[in-house]
Design a protein around this motif. Structure first.
Motif, PDB file in Angstrom:
ATOM      1  N   GLY A 221       0.980  -0.981   0.124  1.00 40.53           N
ATOM      2  CA  GLY A 221       0.072   0.129   0.028  1.00 40.53           C
ATOM      3  C   GLY A 221       0.874   1.248   0.000  1.00 40.53           C
ATOM      4  N   ILE A 222       0.407   2.373  -0.530  1.00 44.48           N
ATOM      5  CA  ILE A 222       1.069   3.566  -0.566  1.00 44.48           C
ATOM      6  C   ILE A 222      -0.073   4.525  -0.089  1.00 44.48           C
ATOM      7  N   GLY A 223       0.365   5.176   1.220  1.00 45.55           N
ATOM      8  CA  GLY A 223      -0.422   6.443   1.555  1.00 45.55           C
ATOM      9  C   GLY A 223      -0.194   7.721   0.951  1.00 45.55           C
ATOM     10  N   LEU A 224      -1.158   8.427   0.156  1.00 47.75           N
ATOM     11  CA  LEU A 224      -0.820   9.454  -0.550  1.00 47.75           C
ATOM     12  C   LEU A 224      -1.165  10.710  -0.180  1.00 47.75           C
ATOM     13  N   PHE A 225      -2.069  10.589   0.798  1.00 48.63           N
ATOM     14  CA  PHE A 225      -2.549  11.602   1.602  1.00 48.63           C
ATOM     15  C   PHE A 225      -2.759  11.509   3.000  1.00 48.63           C
ATOM     16  N   ASP A 226      -2.111  12.532   3.922  1.00 48.14           N
ATOM     17  CA  ASP A 226      -2.485  12.392   5.352  1.00 48.14           C
ATOM     18  C   ASP A 226      -3.108  14.014   5.781  1.00 48.14           C
ATOM     19  N   SER A 227      -4.025  13.941   6.347  1.00 50.69           N
ATOM     20  CA  SER A 227      -4.372  15.473   6.959  1.00 50.69           C
ATOM     21  C   SER A 227      -3.714  15.885   7.976  1.00 50.69           C
ATOM     22  N   ASP A 228      -3.973  17.108   8.182  1.00 46.32           N
ATOM     23  CA  ASP A 228      -3.109  17.901   9.139  1.00 46.32           C
ATOM     24  C   ASP A 228      -3.195  17.288  10.634  1.00 46.32           C
ATOM     25  N   THR A 229      -4.738  16.938  10.829  1.00 48.53           N
ATOM     26  CA  THR A 229      -5.003  16.401  12.139  1.00 48.53           C
ATOM     27  C   THR A 229      -4.577  14.959  12.360  1.00 48.53           C
ATOM     28  N   GLY A 230      -4.087  14.228  11.256  1.00 47.09           N
ATOM     29  CA  GLY A 230      -3.673  12.743  11.428  1.00 47.09           C
ATOM     30  C   GLY A 230      -4.908  11.938  11.355  1.00 47.09           C
ATOM     31  N   ARG A 231      -6.026  12.427  11.295  1.00 46.23           N
ATOM     32  CA  ARG A 231      -7.404  11.744  11.580  1.00 46.23           C
ATOM     33  C   ARG A 231      -7.811  11.145  10.206  1.00 46.23           C
ATOM     34  N   PHE A 232      -7.421  11.392   9.017  1.00 54.03           N
ATOM     35  CA  PHE A 232      -7.678  11.038   7.661  1.00 54.03           C
ATOM     36  C   PHE A 232      -6.469  10.865   6.805  1.00 54.03           C
ATOM     37  N   SER A 233      -6.628   9.632   5.953  1.00 51.00           N
ATOM     38  CA  SER A 233      -5.702   9.244   5.132  1.00 51.00           C
ATOM     39  C   SER A 233      -6.304   8.686   3.919  1.00 51.00           C
TER      40      SER A 233
END
Length: 145
Positions: free
Chosen positions: A34-46
């Protein structure tokens, strides 16, 4: 304004190499990548892309709310106490936080995913606050002695 993020599934290698780590392997030798391509500033959404080769994996108390859009492959998902349901390329579904059941990956699955990490339950926050207040009172009492 932030730029849009493309969930480019071509970034994944043709064949996953790591052992499946999203649950206990019940049969086969499922390999994932898997590749995470986006993480929110709060760390709650990826969000990102993920794939896994055939095998059966048991998930217990999935820790996220996850939206999945299958790009390729075929999987039969059976929640504990529920009926099996097959998903194929083009299908979209949500795995709710706390899900327990099996993924029977019949053909290598590739998906776009978006996960939301839930906030700590309010009762844990309240308990922590009460505990902290008691600790501070004890320290203040000890300091007065």
């Amino acid at each position: 304004m932030p730029a849009l993020v493309l969930l480019d599934h071509s970034l994944l290698a043709p064949s996953p190499t790591g052992p499946a780590g999203f649950g206990a392997v019940l049969s086969g030798d499922p390999r994932e990548q898997g590749i995470g391509l986006f993480d929110s500033d709060t760390g709650r959404f990826s969000a990102g892309v993920w794939q896994c080769t055939p095998g059966v994996v048991r998930m217990v108390r999935w820790p996220y709310n996850e939206t999945c859009v299958l790009l390729s492959g075929r999987v039969v998902i059976t929640p504990d106490g529920g009926e099996p349901r097959e998903y194929r390329a083009g299908d979209a579904f949500v795995i709710p936080c706390g899900f327990t059941g099996t993924w029977d990956i019949r053909e290598t699955v590739r998906k776009h995913y978006a996960i939301e990490r839930p906030l700590a339950p309010l009762r844990l926050i309240v308990r922590g606050t009460r505990w902290l207040r008691r600790l501070l009172r004890r320290r203040q009492a000890a300091d007065r002695l």
